[in-house]
Design an enzyme around this catalytic site. Sequence first.
Site, PDB file in Angstrom:
ATOM      1  N   ASP A  40       0.867  -1.188   0.000  1.00  0.00           N
ATOM      2  CA  ASP A  40       0.000   0.000   0.000  1.00  0.00           C
ATOM      3  C   ASP A  40       0.901   1.234   0.000  1.00  0.00           C
ATOM      4  O   ASP A  40       2.125   1.116  -0.116  1.00  0.00           O
ATOM      5  CB  ASP A  40      -0.962  -0.029   1.200  1.00  0.00           C
ATOM      6  CG  ASP A  40      -2.299   0.608   0.842  1.00  0.00           C
ATOM      7  OD1 ASP A  40      -2.297   1.789   0.456  1.00  0.00           O
ATOM      8  OD2 ASP A  40      -3.338  -0.070   0.929  1.00  0.00           O
ATOM      9  N   HIS A  83      -3.087   3.019  -4.479  1.00  0.00           N
ATOM     10  CA  HIS A  83      -2.434   2.546  -3.234  1.00  0.00           C
ATOM     11  C   HIS A  83      -0.992   2.082  -3.480  1.00  0.00           C
ATOM     12  O   HIS A  83      -0.512   1.162  -2.830  1.00  0.00           O
ATOM     13  CB  HIS A  83      -3.238   1.389  -2.618  1.00  0.00           C
ATOM     14  CG  HIS A  83      -4.567   1.820  -2.049  1.00  0.00           C
ATOM     15  ND1 HIS A  83      -4.694   2.362  -0.804  1.00  0.00           N
ATOM     16  CD2 HIS A  83      -5.824   1.792  -2.575  1.00  0.00           C
ATOM     17  CE1 HIS A  83      -5.985   2.649  -0.570  1.00  0.00           C
ATOM     18  NE2 HIS A  83      -6.686   2.320  -1.631  1.00  0.00           N
ATOM     19  N   GLU A 112     -10.126   2.310  -5.194  1.00  0.00           N
ATOM     20  CA  GLU A 112      -9.851   3.722  -4.852  1.00  0.00           C
ATOM     21  C   GLU A 112      -8.697   4.329  -5.643  1.00  0.00           C
ATOM     22  O   GLU A 112      -7.954   5.164  -5.115  1.00  0.00           O
ATOM     23  CB  GLU A 112      -9.538   3.827  -3.340  1.00  0.00           C
ATOM     24  CG  GLU A 112     -10.678   3.381  -2.469  1.00  0.00           C
ATOM     25  CD  GLU A 112     -10.360   3.406  -0.980  1.00  0.00           C
ATOM     26  OE1 GLU A 112     -11.242   3.768  -0.202  1.00  0.00           O
ATOM     27  OE2 GLU A 112      -9.226   3.043  -0.589  1.00  0.00           O
TER      28      GLU A 112
END
Length: 649
Positions: free
Chosen positions: A217, A291, A369
């Site tokens: 991440d 990420h 995302e």
Amino acid sequence: MKKLFLFISCCFFAANISAQSIVAETEIGDAESEVAQTQIAIIPEPVSLVKKAGMFTLPENVIIQAVKSVDLKQSINYLSDRITTTTGKFVSTVSNSAHPTIKLILNTQEDAQLGKEGYKLNVNPTQVVITANQPAGIFYGVQSLLQLFPAEIESKELVKGIKWKAPCVDVIDYPKLGWRGLMFDVARHFFTKQEVKQFIDDMVRYKFNLLHLHLADDEGWRIEIKGLPKLIEIGAWSVKKTGTFGEFTPPAPDEPRTYGGFYTQEDIKELVQYAQERFVNILPEIDVPGHSLAIIASYPELSCTPDAVNYKVRSGEKIMDWSRGAPPTALVDNTLCPANEKVYVFLDSVLTQVAKLFPFEYIHMGGDEAPHNFWEKNDQIKALMVREGLKTMPQVQAYFEKRVEQIVISKGKKFMGWDEILEGGVSPTAAVMSWRGMKYGIQAANDKHNVVMSPTDFAYLDYMQADAITEPKVYASLRLNKAYQFNPVPAGVNAQYIIGAQANLWTEQIFTFRQVEYMVYPRAFAIAESIWSPIEKKNWTNFVDRTQQHFKRLDFAEIKYSPAIYDPIFTVKRSADKQLMIELTTEIDGLDIYYSFDNSTPDRFYPKYTSALQVPKDASMLRVITYRGKQPIGRLISMPVADLQKRAR
Ligand code: ACM
């Protein structure tokens, strides 16, 4: 007493009743013959449990008889270790004995009802028998057996003075779903190999069989990849910060980047084996294209953004603007560049090694995302769109996902991603992990994609489970009773494509392993039961009783858990004349709430809450505590009136 017992046992004998109200009596003739009551409290609730008369007592010499002992060595070792450590009894294993204490039997003729993971457990006054089709079933039978013994059996050391008895039962049990997972985010904060093993030890007690490791991440890359050394030299390290993650001040250039860590390939092999010995598969997740700041800090050429050469692994400072909702607007470009061929070469190298290290059939490639605002301005992306006929940013991401899926498939694995991969056109073979509620999972299953349900509404273990005043601050809450309402196979879904369900533990606000456990338990009980037990067997009141029995077990096992079910819940309103009205309720029945407004600590001789409270004119603090009868049971909560005023706005 004897007559009473015979009467009770006649009524209960051979009746197929749930564990709900079962009370097991001591054996007839037990010297003390007091009514030592043992509540049966197995989590997750078995498919069928029949209580029989009598109790089984562990003898001084425990003989485990296992016919195919090679196949059952994991269960034998596990059971022997647990018994010896806590009870001090001598345990031996034989393939044949005239009087075995515990018989473990692998069916030679498949019992169709049990499937791969089911088991039958018969506890009789002098013998225990566990049968299953496969070794995993025996392992789960062992877990249920251990839960029948007194809570002290969970202890990490020898416990003296306990009668090691278990109530006699016939159990038939098998899971609803084959993928019963917990996701552990080891990227936001690094957790050691030993802590991951502890996580596995904790989860298998509740018959979870899948550990999803979130390995990459913005805050860290956690796995050694040969030939890409910067991933662990640079990508695994950030600046140590303490407080509320997300609001940290940006690190100064000279602050030491010594916080973090990674697993070597040898560590990964050890973890995979450790998990396999406990019938757990590990699903690796490499989260791309978003990420990905840890990757980009290591290899800036994988970004579309020239300024990436200045990027650093995130240390909890703000990098996204969520004010306009999802997808967020990135303040730094944390995405891999879909228009850059080097990205696919990089992913090929990573996935070649990941595929070899993890025997599980799926690799999770994230996809959630991903902000598109840097792509929108980028000439390479614009050229890609022209070349490939892509009209929108979701289509650019879909192009990326399809190419990544091809790499995953070329390594002999199946591709899985978060539900954003459905946007912009998804490949028919992609499997979907539904997190933004259940709707994407339902849609994907109905379109014949394999689906794992892990919706925020029921299964996000990073959410606060108690009032925000007692918890590290997270933007949402999930109480135990809501987690217990999780139904991973909702009405109207094409159920054959729901391959499983899981709960997710993101660790932005979780700095220690004790807090990991606090966030997982008891909500993982609710998730385990939602995934394993038949829906007709679920019963909140009964579950709460069993959960409280298991709190004692977790105490002996030294596993931290949240006592949030004992805390009062604050609801604030304004009356017609604008007065603040404070309502206090409890998540479970049978608790009394006592309170003070004078800054002193309330006990049960203070005012008891009966109806909505008004704040005395100059009071600034409401303190509350719950009691069960004469025993304090909840945490003392000190709630500033100013905080309640804000909530009422
Ligand atoms: C997620 O929670 N972003 C998958």
